[in-house]
Design a protein around this motif. Structure first.
Motif, PDB file in Angstrom:
ATOM      1  N   PRO A  20     -46.758   7.443  -0.488  1.00 23.12           N
ATOM      2  CA  PRO A  20     -44.923   7.665  -0.413  1.00 23.12           C
ATOM      3  C   PRO A  20     -44.522   6.641  -0.063  1.00 23.12           C
ATOM      4  O   PRO A  20     -43.181   6.380  -0.217  1.00 23.12           O
ATOM      5  CB  PRO A  20     -44.980   8.557   0.921  1.00 23.12           C
ATOM      6  N   PHE A  21     -45.019   5.304   0.547  1.00 23.89           N
ATOM      7  CA  PHE A  21     -44.276   4.046   0.666  1.00 23.89           C
ATOM      8  C   PHE A  21     -43.842   3.529  -0.742  1.00 23.89           C
ATOM      9  O   PHE A  21     -42.801   3.207  -0.678  1.00 23.89           O
ATOM     10  CB  PHE A  21     -45.408   2.873   0.795  1.00 23.89           C
ATOM     11  N   PHE A  22     -44.329   3.833  -1.869  1.00 28.16           N
ATOM     12  CA  PHE A  22     -44.040   3.257  -2.977  1.00 28.16           C
ATOM     13  C   PHE A  22     -43.003   4.069  -3.655  1.00 28.16           C
ATOM     14  O   PHE A  22     -41.857   3.308  -4.071  1.00 28.16           O
ATOM     15  CB  PHE A  22     -45.246   3.117  -3.924  1.00 28.16           C
ATOM     16  N   LEU A  89     -42.735  -7.720  -5.012  1.00 27.53           N
ATOM     17  CA  LEU A  89     -42.229  -6.911  -3.902  1.00 27.53           C
ATOM     18  C   LEU A  89     -43.173  -6.548  -3.104  1.00 27.53           C
ATOM     19  O   LEU A  89     -44.318  -5.934  -3.539  1.00 27.53           O
ATOM     20  CB  LEU A  89     -41.233  -5.774  -4.616  1.00 27.53           C
ATOM     21  N   ASP A  90     -43.193  -6.377  -1.839  1.00 27.58           N
ATOM     22  CA  ASP A  90     -44.192  -6.126  -0.989  1.00 27.58           C
ATOM     23  C   ASP A  90     -45.332  -7.003  -0.673  1.00 27.58           C
ATOM     24  O   ASP A  90     -46.003  -7.332   0.304  1.00 27.58           O
ATOM     25  CB  ASP A  90     -44.568  -4.743  -1.198  1.00 27.58           C
ATOM     26  N   ARG A  91     -45.915  -7.468  -1.878  1.00 30.56           N
ATOM     27  CA  ARG A  91     -47.060  -8.311  -1.892  1.00 30.56           C
ATOM     28  C   ARG A  91     -46.716  -9.620  -2.610  1.00 30.56           C
ATOM     29  O   ARG A  91     -46.254  -9.802  -3.677  1.00 30.56           O
ATOM     30  CB  ARG A  91     -48.025  -7.912  -2.733  1.00 30.56           C
ATOM     31  N   HIS A  92     -46.815 -10.778  -1.753  1.00 31.44           N
ATOM     32  CA  HIS A  92     -46.559 -12.343  -2.689  1.00 31.44           C
ATOM     33  C   HIS A  92     -47.310 -12.415  -3.395  1.00 31.44           C
ATOM     34  O   HIS A  92     -48.587 -12.197  -3.420  1.00 31.44           O
ATOM     35  CB  HIS A  92     -46.655 -13.204  -1.128  1.00 31.44           C
ATOM     36  N   TYR A 133     -53.376  -8.741  -0.222  1.00 28.73           N
ATOM     37  CA  TYR A 133     -52.796  -9.555   0.702  1.00 28.73           C
ATOM     38  C   TYR A 133     -52.146  -8.909   2.056  1.00 28.73           C
ATOM     39  O   TYR A 133     -52.629  -9.547   2.929  1.00 28.73           O
ATOM     40  CB  TYR A 133     -51.720 -10.363  -0.095  1.00 28.73           C
ATOM     41  N   THR A 134     -51.642  -7.930   1.902  1.00 25.77           N
ATOM     42  CA  THR A 134     -50.955  -7.366   3.123  1.00 25.77           C
ATOM     43  C   THR A 134     -52.129  -6.802   4.162  1.00 25.77           C
ATOM     44  O   THR A 134     -52.138  -7.281   5.237  1.00 25.77           O
ATOM     45  CB  THR A 134     -50.002  -6.097   2.781  1.00 25.77           C
ATOM     46  N   ALA A 135     -53.250  -6.483   3.574  1.00 27.72           N
ATOM     47  CA  ALA A 135     -54.211  -5.914   4.579  1.00 27.72           C
ATOM     48  C   ALA A 135     -54.905  -7.232   4.999  1.00 27.72           C
ATOM     49  O   ALA A 135     -55.462  -7.111   6.046  1.00 27.72           O
ATOM     50  CB  ALA A 135     -55.111  -5.087   3.588  1.00 27.72           C
ATOM     51  N   GLU A 137     -53.663 -10.146   5.794  1.00 25.34           N
ATOM     52  CA  GLU A 137     -52.854 -10.637   6.788  1.00 25.34           C
ATOM     53  C   GLU A 137     -52.902  -9.839   8.233  1.00 25.34           C
ATOM     54  O   GLU A 137     -52.925 -10.281   9.037  1.00 25.34           O
ATOM     55  CB  GLU A 137     -51.342 -10.757   6.426  1.00 25.34           C
ATOM     56  N   ARG A 138     -53.005  -8.477   7.893  1.00 23.84           N
ATOM     57  CA  ARG A 138     -53.106  -7.661   9.120  1.00 23.84           C
ATOM     58  C   ARG A 138     -54.439  -7.769   9.857  1.00 23.84           C
ATOM     59  O   ARG A 138     -54.618  -7.511  10.857  1.00 23.84           O
ATOM     60  CB  ARG A 138     -52.700  -6.019   8.624  1.00 23.84           C
ATOM     61  N   LYS A 139     -55.256  -7.761   9.028  1.00 25.20           N
ATOM     62  CA  LYS A 139     -56.555  -8.040   9.642  1.00 25.20           C
ATOM     63  C   LYS A 139     -56.810  -9.473  10.339  1.00 25.20           C
ATOM     64  O   LYS A 139     -57.378  -9.468  11.621  1.00 25.20           O
ATOM     65  CB  LYS A 139     -57.657  -7.766   8.321  1.00 25.20           C
ATOM     66  N   ALA A 184     -54.316   1.196  12.408  1.00 24.37           N
ATOM     67  CA  ALA A 184     -54.744   1.363  11.174  1.00 24.37           C
ATOM     68  C   ALA A 184     -53.777   0.424  10.217  1.00 24.37           C
ATOM     69  O   ALA A 184     -52.796   0.221  10.438  1.00 24.37           O
ATOM     70  CB  ALA A 184     -54.223   2.762  10.619  1.00 24.37           C
ATOM     71  N   GLY A 185     -54.513   0.020   9.080  1.00 26.97           N
ATOM     72  CA  GLY A 185     -53.679  -0.814   8.346  1.00 26.97           C
ATOM     73  C   GLY A 185     -52.552  -0.264   7.538  1.00 26.97           C
ATOM     74  O   GLY A 185     -51.578  -1.022   7.004  1.00 26.97           O
ATOM     75  N   ASN A 186     -52.472   0.963   7.634  1.00 22.46           N
ATOM     76  CA  ASN A 186     -51.048   1.632   7.027  1.00 22.46           C
ATOM     77  C   ASN A 186     -50.967   3.017   7.451  1.00 22.46           C
ATOM     78  O   ASN A 186     -52.057   3.521   8.233  1.00 22.46           O
ATOM     79  CB  ASN A 186     -51.088   1.612   5.487  1.00 22.46           C
ATOM     80  N   ASP A 187     -49.933   3.447   7.250  1.00 21.74           N
ATOM     81  CA  ASP A 187     -49.721   5.040   7.733  1.00 21.74           C
ATOM     82  C   ASP A 187     -50.643   6.129   7.056  1.00 21.74           C
ATOM     83  O   ASP A 187     -51.115   6.966   7.927  1.00 21.74           O
ATOM     84  CB  ASP A 187     -48.175   5.413   7.479  1.00 21.74           C
ATOM     85  N   PHE A 213     -48.975   1.406  10.132  1.00 22.34           N
ATOM     86  CA  PHE A 213     -48.072   0.341   9.751  1.00 22.34           C
ATOM     87  C   PHE A 213     -47.575   0.865   8.273  1.00 22.34           C
ATOM     88  O   PHE A 213     -48.120   1.491   7.373  1.00 22.34           O
ATOM     89  CB  PHE A 213     -49.036  -0.686   9.336  1.00 22.34           C
ATOM     90  N   ASP A 214     -46.225   0.847   8.399  1.00 18.31           N
ATOM     91  CA  ASP A 214     -45.339   1.316   7.159  1.00 18.31           C
ATOM     92  C   ASP A 214     -43.991   1.915   7.438  1.00 18.31           C
ATOM     93  O   ASP A 214     -43.133   1.416   7.045  1.00 18.31           O
ATOM     94  CB  ASP A 214     -46.043   1.983   5.955  1.00 18.31           C
ATOM     95  N   GLY A 215     -44.347   3.022   8.264  1.00 17.55           N
ATOM     96  CA  GLY A 215     -42.953   3.943   8.591  1.00 17.55           C
ATOM     97  C   GLY A 215     -42.385   4.887   7.352  1.00 17.55           C
ATOM     98  O   GLY A 215     -41.321   4.965   7.242  1.00 17.55           O
TER      99      GLY A 215
HETATM  100  O1  RIB Z   1     -49.566   1.871   2.522  1.00 20.16           O
HETATM  101  C1  RIB Z   1     -49.387   0.876   1.303  1.00 20.16           C
HETATM  102  C2  RIB Z   1     -49.494  -0.468   1.885  1.00 20.16           C
HETATM  103  O2  RIB Z   1     -49.673  -1.340   0.668  1.00 20.16           O
HETATM  104  C3  RIB Z   1     -48.338  -0.901   2.587  1.00 20.16           C
HETATM  105  O3  RIB Z   1     -48.682  -1.130   3.837  1.00 20.16           O
HETATM  106  C4  RIB Z   1     -47.860  -1.982   1.894  1.00 20.16           C
HETATM  107  O4  RIB Z   1     -47.337  -3.004   2.539  1.00 20.16           O
HETATM  108  C5  RIB Z   1     -48.824  -2.285   0.993  1.00 20.16           C
HETATM  109  O5  RIB Z   1     -49.220  -3.642   0.791  1.00 20.16           O
END
Ligand code: RIB
Length: 271
Positions: A20-22, A89-92, A133-135, A137-139, A184-187, A213-215
């Motif tokens: 649902p984030f997307f 968007l979201d990922r550089h 990338y997002t994962a 960085e969080r790790k 957790a790495g995401n919601d 993580f996400d909301g």
């Molecule tokens: O939930 C999907 C994840 O992938 C989000 O955290 C978002 O930032 C992405 O990279």
């Protein structure tokens, strides 16, 4: 010719339509594009690089005026052939491609500090895919925070999906019953972890705190409601669409990189 034909159409590539984030990002992008007279075509890659390349190759400037891309497996080499403005968007993706992202590292550090401030002592991390990338960085944030505090690291590989997160968390909690916090790495994975705790009869947050993580909106519908690091999802989509529109209208605008702020959403899954 002097006249550039326009299609009044843009492409938006997302990696996982079931998360649902997307769709929340898509909503925001359309809210900018539609009133500006543009149709948004959606591409879903299931995080698969080959699909992404095929989509990109098929989408020349004949069909679209611009592209928004939420992926970091694609590279500059794939994208500059498109010959239309691209926003990451979201990922550089690359410093040559304008982007709208958040500071994943700092967001994760703050999430962990919050868990410690609520009394968690043994925090494990359910990580996202290691090629994203997002994962990463969080790790990295988790590893550094644990190192600074001289605490043991407990990692569980996940893939940003619910079902697998549930199974992985069941293993993790069975093998390490002393864990009192799970970052957790995401919601979606945090919700899978909640389900795992429930199946094992572990009370959240009394025995185990779970931080997402996400909301995403789902976080409010689970019991207990998910505590999470809120990304400004709508804002991110809107910003990306505005940057793209500006670049469609004026092709040689400079590259811009935007890092939007995150905030802890305090609900009930962290004690
Ligand atoms: O939930 C999907 C994840 O992938 C989000 O955290 C978002 O930032 C992405 O990279």
């Amino acid at each position: 010719s002097l006249f550039k034909k326009t299609s009044k159409t843009i492409g938006f590539l997302i990696p996982d339509i079931t998360n649902p984030f997307f769709p929340q990002l898509v909503r925001a992008v359309e809210d900018v594009m539609y009133p500006a007279g543009y149709t948004t075509i959606l591409f879903n890659s299931d995080e698969n690089l080959n699909h992404e390349i095929e989509y990109i190759e098929g989408m020349t400037s004949k069909y679209i005026d611009g592209f928004i891309i939420a992926s970091n497996t694609l590279h500059w080499e794939h994208l500059h052939l498109l010959n239309v403005p691209v926003i990451a968007l979201d990922r550089h993706i690359d410093s040559r491609i304008s982007s709208v992202v958040i500071d994943n590292y700092t967001g994760a550090v703050e999430a962990l500090e919050f868990m410690f401030s609520r009394g968690c002592k043994n925090i494990a991390h359910l990580e996202g895919p290691n090629y994203i990338y997002t994962a990463q960085e969080r790790k990295k944030a988790y590893l550094n925070v644990m190192k600074e505090k001289n605490l043991p690291v407990l990692l569980q590989q996940g893939n940003y999906e619910l079902e697998q997160a549930m199974i992985k968390t069941m293993h993790l909690l069975s093998e390490h019953p002393n864990i009192d916090g799970l970052f957790a790495g995401n919601d979606v994975m945090a919700i899978g972890a909640l389900k795992a705790a429930h199946k094992l009869g572990i009370q959240v947050p009394k025995q185990l705190s779970i931080m997402g993580f996400d909301g995403i909106e789902w976080g409010e519908t689970v019991t207990p409601e998910l505590t999470t690091m809120q990304q400004p999802i709508y804002e991110m989509g809107r910003k990306a669409a505005e940057l793209l529109l500006a670049r469609i209208h004026e092709q040689d605008l400079e590259v811009e990189h935007h890092i939007l702020p995150v905030n802890i959403k305090k609900r009930n899954s962290v004690k």
